[in-house]
Design a protein around this motif. Structure first.
Motif, PDB file in Angstrom:
ATOM      1  N   ARG A 166      12.171  -5.906  -2.321  1.00 34.08           N
ATOM      2  CA  ARG A 166      11.983  -4.693  -1.513  1.00 34.08           C
ATOM      3  C   ARG A 166      12.420  -3.451  -2.285  1.00 34.08           C
ATOM      4  NH1 ARG A 166      13.798  -8.044   2.561  1.00 34.08           N
ATOM      5  NH2 ARG A 166      15.858  -7.093   2.610  1.00 34.08           N
ATOM      6  N   GLU A 169       9.731  -2.785  -4.962  1.00 37.09           N
ATOM      7  CA  GLU A 169       8.513  -2.226  -4.356  1.00 37.09           C
ATOM      8  C   GLU A 169       8.739  -0.795  -3.893  1.00 37.09           C
ATOM      9  OE1 GLU A 169       7.637  -5.149  -1.364  1.00 37.09           O
ATOM     10  OE2 GLU A 169       6.457  -6.370  -2.746  1.00 37.09           O
ATOM     11  N   THR A 170       9.897  -0.504  -3.347  1.00 40.13           N
ATOM     12  CA  THR A 170      10.185   0.836  -2.834  1.00 40.13           C
ATOM     13  C   THR A 170      10.371   1.844  -3.948  1.00 40.13           C
ATOM     14  OG1 THR A 170      11.209  -0.077  -0.858  1.00 40.13           O
ATOM     15  CG2 THR A 170      11.784   2.193  -1.422  1.00 40.13           C
ATOM     16  N   THR A 173       7.231   0.574  -7.536  1.00 43.55           N
ATOM     17  CA  THR A 173       5.774   0.521  -7.368  1.00 43.55           C
ATOM     18  C   THR A 173       5.233   1.557  -6.391  1.00 43.55           C
ATOM     19  OG1 THR A 173       5.883  -1.182  -5.648  1.00 43.55           O
ATOM     20  CG2 THR A 173       5.681  -1.926  -7.931  1.00 43.55           C
ATOM     21  N   GLN A 174       6.088   2.187  -5.567  1.00 37.86           N
ATOM     22  CA  GLN A 174       5.566   3.088  -4.542  1.00 37.86           C
ATOM     23  C   GLN A 174       6.078   4.513  -4.635  1.00 37.86           C
ATOM     24  OE1 GLN A 174       6.213   1.306  -0.706  1.00 37.86           O
ATOM     25  NE2 GLN A 174       5.072  -0.513  -1.230  1.00 37.86           N
TER      26      GLN A 174
END
Length: 184
Positions: A166, A169-170, A173-174
């Motif tokens: 998480r 991804e946070t 990647t985002q």
């Protein structure tokens, strides 16, 4: 991986044609973007004619079997380009925990995640990809565990893995790449 057809595919051949052309338009910007309506309207005709022109076919606006096959082939190629890559499970909830000092192939990827996180979170230590749960990787796992209110064991277990994913991804990647500092 075969794309999942949208509801437009289930409504009939014109909707299917429009959906295929719409998907192609995401990859080939020359093709006009369509909203499937099920009606062969002027927008659909323009998209068909543009497709025919771009693909070196006679520009007739007619969707015969040969044009249908060409559109379908282009659609499948576009859908394949647009389909996200299949995720790989590196560590599952049922996997045996990895303890400090142990070697495991998944740790190479975990350490790569830490290197990426270290570029945006100043408390994360960039770690080399050794495949060994070394001192810096253990310290990073304890940092993850502390911020997730998990026991600070330095052991890679299912809950720590899920939290690390998480975070990755946070923050990687985002979000745009910027250093985020914090205390704790």
């Amino acid at each position: 991986m075969t794309p999942t057809p949208s509801p437009a595919f289930l409504r009939g051949p014109v909707s299917t044609l429009q959906e295929m052309l719409r998907t192609i338009s995401h990859v080939d910007r020359a093709i006009p973007f369509l909203r499937p309506t099920g009606i062969f309207d002027e927008d659909t005709l323009a998209a068909v004619m543009t497709f025919q022109k771009v693909h070196g076919r006679p520009v007739t606006g007619v969707v015969d079997q040969q044009n249908w096959n060409a559109i379908q082939t282009a659609y499948l190629q576009a859908a394949q380009q647009l389909t996200p890559p299949r995720p790989v499970t590196l560590f599952s909830q049922g996997a045996a925990p990895i303890h400090p000092g142990q070697r495991h192939a998944s740790l190479v990827h975990v350490q790569g995640m830490f290197r990426a996180l270290a570029q945006v979170l100043d408390e994360v230590i960039p770690t080399p990809s050794t495949g060994v749960l070394d001192q810096d990787s253990t310290a990073n796992l304890r940092w993850v565990q502390r911020h997730a209110n998990l026991p600070q064991t330095g052991i890679l277990d299912g809950n720590t893995w899920e939290t690390l994913v998480r975070l990755f991804e946070t923050f990687v990647t985002q979000t745009p790449q910027q250093v985020i500092s914090g205390s704790g």
